[in-house]
Design an enzyme around this catalytic site. Structure first.
Site, PDB file in Angstrom:
ATOM      1  N   GLY A 361       1.151  -0.934  -0.194  1.00  0.00           N
ATOM      2  CA  GLY A 361       0.078   0.176  -0.103  1.00  0.00           C
ATOM      3  C   GLY A 361       0.700   0.968  -0.078  1.00  0.00           C
ATOM      4  O   GLY A 361       2.118   0.886   0.515  1.00  0.00           O
ATOM      5  N   PRO A 363       2.311   5.231   1.283  1.00  0.00           N
ATOM      6  CA  PRO A 363       3.097   5.309   2.859  1.00  0.00           C
ATOM      7  C   PRO A 363       1.715   5.311   3.237  1.00  0.00           C
ATOM      8  O   PRO A 363       0.949   6.773   2.767  1.00  0.00           O
ATOM      9  CB  PRO A 363       3.627   6.611   2.154  1.00  0.00           C
ATOM     10  N   GLY A 364       1.719   6.067   4.261  1.00  0.00           N
ATOM     11  CA  GLY A 364       1.064   6.230   5.892  1.00  0.00           C
ATOM     12  C   GLY A 364      -0.312   5.234   5.475  1.00  0.00           C
ATOM     13  O   GLY A 364      -1.268   5.934   6.064  1.00  0.00           O
ATOM     14  N   LYS A 367       1.135   0.493   6.983  1.00  0.00           N
ATOM     15  CA  LYS A 367       1.242  -0.982   7.248  1.00  0.00           C
ATOM     16  C   LYS A 367       2.056  -1.517   8.279  1.00  0.00           C
ATOM     17  O   LYS A 367       1.967  -2.533   9.062  1.00  0.00           O
ATOM     18  CB  LYS A 367       2.195  -1.252   6.109  1.00  0.00           C
ATOM     19  N   THR A 368       2.943  -0.599   8.653  1.00  0.00           N
ATOM     20  CA  THR A 368       3.868  -0.752  10.054  1.00  0.00           C
ATOM     21  C   THR A 368       3.239  -1.666  11.221  1.00  0.00           C
ATOM     22  O   THR A 368       3.298  -2.660  12.275  1.00  0.00           O
ATOM     23  CB  THR A 368       4.611   0.337  10.315  1.00  0.00           C
ATOM     24  N   SER A 684      -3.892   1.709 -18.458  1.00  0.00           N
ATOM     25  CA  SER A 684      -5.354   2.733 -17.920  1.00  0.00           C
ATOM     26  C   SER A 684      -5.507   3.524 -18.527  1.00  0.00           C
ATOM     27  O   SER A 684      -7.050   3.964 -18.985  1.00  0.00           O
ATOM     28  CB  SER A 684      -5.431   2.772 -16.452  1.00  0.00           C
ATOM     29  N   LYS A 727      -8.382   5.046  -7.752  1.00  0.00           N
ATOM     30  CA  LYS A 727      -8.662   5.873  -9.152  1.00  0.00           C
ATOM     31  C   LYS A 727     -10.687   6.918  -8.999  1.00  0.00           C
ATOM     32  O   LYS A 727     -11.190   7.738  -9.025  1.00  0.00           O
ATOM     33  CB  LYS A 727      -8.854   5.598 -10.079  1.00  0.00           C
TER      34      LYS A 727
END
Length: 796
Positions: A361, A363-364, A367-368, A684, A727
């Site tokens: 995913g 950043p921010g 995940k961690t 895309s 999107k």
């Protein structure tokens, strides 16, 4: 117990009956008894009052019955004579009784105590050579049994066995020496022939002798091992005393002894202990001034401190796990459900292999911190190891002990810090691994992240097999493009998409604001941030898929409030929407609103970025007397090919769409994708480029209230794409409520929040003609066959 009619009525006698709980009296043998039950005391007193002092002794079937009746007693007992009696207490009698013969109990009567009508139970004369042979075998085996039990020859008991002339009496005597239960003793008493009795006793003796021999063997082995240990200890103490007299080795030997004690207490696998003992012996022989002494000592300390078998207990409460995950993170339902599934598997099968999860995913997005929440939900230790910029394979596998300053790899060091063999181990930024002449860390991860191989992972420093199969590995990445395919194949991919504005608002209220207020020392009553102000910060000061930048902006806002309180502000501070620019400065980001009108040659597209989604306007212009195709805006190769494919498709289908083919020959074409400073790539944008070119060549402006995404083929097919959630959220942020997506992506709409699916209108297209019909009604008539607006699918 029913009375049995006997032909010899004169042989039947009525005598007092004494019931025994846990033993059987054999004929010809003496037995001490303690009588305390009221009925039994009365029976003994009745027998003592007679001249013969005879009593019938019979065993109970159930020793727990305190007041036995006829049905609680065996039918065959022993006539006995009371040889000696004593009364230490009024309610207790001590006896010595001697069995005289076996009897059959015909009837049991009760008159203050139990009485029994009995008849003798003689045995037929079955003397034979087999009986003599059995008797000799019993004497031999019984002598062997007694010698094993006493640990030395017992001649007196052996002679007593050999002196028995009656084989049945021999069987009774041997059985009395053995520790038999009541059932076996009663079955011997009820035997019908002497041969059967001797066979019974011989079988029991054989079993007891085998057990006794095995026990003696084990005892002897333990005694010899203990003797060796004592001998080694004495010699070691003597050696220590000599060294002390010489003034040598006190510190070194104390250190070695300390390591030996710690090694003895450590729970190590057998092969590891064997190697550790060998290294400890080497340590004791090496002078402390030698460099190898420190190398071996450090190695031994690592071996002792590693959790070879130590596990932490998993918290298998699924309800609590859900509560913990919801407390720490908002949304991301799929990831939470996957963790609960693994918890359910561990609850049903504690030995199940741990999964290898990969959180992907922007950043921010959390995940961690999600890894920490998983560890808290499972009740396990959490260890994090960053792989970003790692070039040296030895960082993971360790260096061999031949190198000066060698240490184990970061993996083994993390296991040592965790203290358990089943922690949650996070390998952060796995997509940013490096590679150079020192090795490829990604190749080392192939073994570490393979459940079939990591059960015997060998660190170069330890050179011992360490079990990593119980570790819950979690890796994180921003993109999968840089991860090697073999490594990617070993991991279960879980995508963490960007958050919508509503989700960011909830995250800010539930998690960010309380944490920031606590950090600055303010209370929720002292600092109130209105929904309007929060929305202003999200829209005008952050543009990201996660919430890291949002946390920074809210932190600045709260610190401004903290300054006011530090300067003497008394009442609560309420931050409104109009106050935000004064506190944070001018808006850093202007909300990307949809263009109200689009000229011919411009179409609205959607793009995926690492920080979420974005609205992309593709512009095209004809160049009179030009021949070439010019593409600007830092487009990658794939995007440039999409532009060429869109032009070729329209050129080949010009007649179908009413376009003038000569325009493709007589005019050049320039395609530009703002912003020019940002690199862009991907397939895309194909439908957007095709729409922009069709609008340019037809002179019909495209609809400004519709955005689109999808790959285009040369035959006019619209193929599915990725990143649909980001999107669609980008289109919604820009105020666009109508989106054209490939029909192959219809299934992906269930990942969108419920309010987004309800608010937006989705049009699914299979071919370019369907897209143009929705965007350029003047060029291609819009019919139900071309474009199918479908209701958003419900969440699964």
């Amino acid at each position: 117990m029913k009375e049995t009619n006997m032909p010899d009525e004169e042989k039947i006698q009525t005598l007092p009956l004494l019931a025994l709980k846990n033993s059987v009296l054999f004929p010809g043998l003496l037995m001490p008894l303690g009588v305390g039950r009221k009925a039994s005391v009365a029976a003994v007193e009745s027998a003592l009052a007679t001249e013969g002092k005879e009593v019938i002794v019979v065993a109970q079937k159930d020793p727990t019955v305190e007041t036995p009746g006829a049905d609680d007693l065996y039918t065959i007992g022993t006539r006995a004579v009371i040889r000696k009696s004593g009364r230490p207490r009024p309610d207790h009698i001590d006896l010595f009784v001697q069995g005289s013969e076996r009897v059959v109990i015909v009837k049991v009567e009760e008159n203050g105590h139990l009485k029994a009508r009995v008849r003798p139970l003689p045995l037929p004369d079955d003397s034979s050579r087999e009986l003599e042979a059995l008797a000799l075998s019993v004497v031999e085996m019984a002598s062997k049994y007694v010698n094993l039990m006493q640990g030395q020859p017992a001649q007196e008991i052996t002679q007593a066995f050999a002196a028995q002339g009656d084989p049945l009496q021999l069987a009774f005597l041997v059985a009395s020496v053995m520790n038999l239960d009541v059932e076996k003793e009663q079955s011997l008493l009820e035997t019908t022939t002497r041969i059967e009795a001797l066979r019974m006793v011989l079988g029991w003796l054989s079993h007891e002798v085998d057990v006794a021999e095995l026990r003696a063997k084990v005892t002897e082995k333990a005694k010899s091992e203990m003797s060796k240990e004592q001998r080694d200890y004495v010699l070691r103490q003597q050696k220590k005393a000599i060294e002390q007299e010489l003034g040598e080795g006190d510190t070194d030997k104390a250190e070695a002894e300390g390591l030996r004690e710690r090694l003895a207490k450590a729970d190590l696998p057998e092969d590891v202990r064997k190697e550790a003992d060998r290294e400890l012996e080497r340590l004791e022989k090496i002078n402390s001034a030698s460099p190898e002494h420190n190398v071996i000592r450090t190695w031994l300390e690592y071996v002792i401190e590693l959790p070879w078998k130590k596990r932490s207990d998993d918290n298998l409460d699924l309800k609590r796990a859900r509560e913990v995950l919801d407390e720490d993170h908002y949304g991301i339902a799929k990831v939470k459900e996957r963790i609960v599934e693994q918890l359910a598997v561990l609850k049903l099968n504690p030995e199940a292999k741990a999964p290898i999860l990969c959180f992907v995913g922007a950043p921010g997005v959390g995940k961690t911190s999600l890894g920490q929440s998983i560890a808290r939900a499972l009740g396990r230790k959490f260890e994090r190891m960053s792989l970003g910029g790692l070039h040296d394979e030895a960082e993971l596998r360790g260096h061999r002990r031949t190198y000066i300053g060698a240490l184990p790899g970061r993996l083994i060091q993390g296991m040592r810090r965790a203290g358990f063999m089943n922690p949650v181990l996070m390998l952060d930024e796995v997509d940013k691994l490096g590679r150079d002449f020192r090795g490829d860390p990604a190749a080392a991860l192939l073994e570490i992240l393979d459940p079939e191989q990591n059960k015997t992972f060998r660190d170069n420093y330890l050179d011992l097999p360490f079990d990593l199969s119980k570790v819950l590995f979690i890796t994180t990445a921003n993109t999968l493009d840089t991860i090697p395919a073999p490594l990617l194949d070993r991991m279960e991919i879980l995508r963490l998409s960007g958050y919508s504005e509503e989700e960011k608002t909830q995250i800010a209220k539930r998690y960010l604001l309380p944490k920031l207020l606590q950090h600055t020392g303010l209370t929720a009553e002292q600092c109130v941030i209105t929904d309007e102000a929060l929305q202003k910060v999200i829209e005008s000061y952050t543009r990201e898929a996660g919430v890291r930048r949002l946390e920074q902006m809210l932190g600045r806002l709260i610190r401004k409030v903290a300054v006011k309180f530090a300067e003497g502000e008394a009442g609560p501070v309420i931050v409104k929407g109009d106050d935000v620019p004064e506190m944070l400065g001018p808006e850093a980001i202007l909300p990307e609103l949809a263009r109200k009108e689009l000229p011919a040659g411009v179409a609205t597209g959607l793009a995926w970025t690492e920080t979420g989604g974005d609205v992309l306007y593709i512009e095209a212009a004809l160049l009179p007397d030009g021949k070439e195709l010019t593409i600007t805006g830092q487009l990658g190769e794939v995007m440039q090919e999409s532009a060429k494919t869109a032009r070729s498709y329209l050129w080949s289908h010009a007649a179908e769409f009413g376009l003038d083919p000569s325009m493709f020959l007589k005019s050049g074409l320039h395609i530009h994708v703002p912003a020019g400073a940002i690199p862009k790539d991907g397939p895309s944008a194909g439908v957007t480029m095709t729409t922009a070119l069709a609008s340019l060549y037809s002179g019909v402006p495209a609809r400004s209230d519709t955005a689109m995404t999808g790959e285009v083929t040369l035959t006019g097919l619209v193929l599915p794409i990725g990143g649909l959630k980001e999107k669609v959220l980008a289109a919604r942020r820009a105020g666009i409520k109508r989106v054209i997506v490939p029909r192959g992506n219809q299934k992906d709409l269930r990942d969108l929040p419920e309010d987004v699916r309800t608010e937006m209108e989705f049009i699914f297209a299979d071919r370019v003609r369907d897209v143009l019909a929705a965007m350029l009604p003047g060029v291609v008539p819009e019919t139900p066959a071309n474009v199918v607006p479908a209701a958003p699918p419900k969440a699964a």
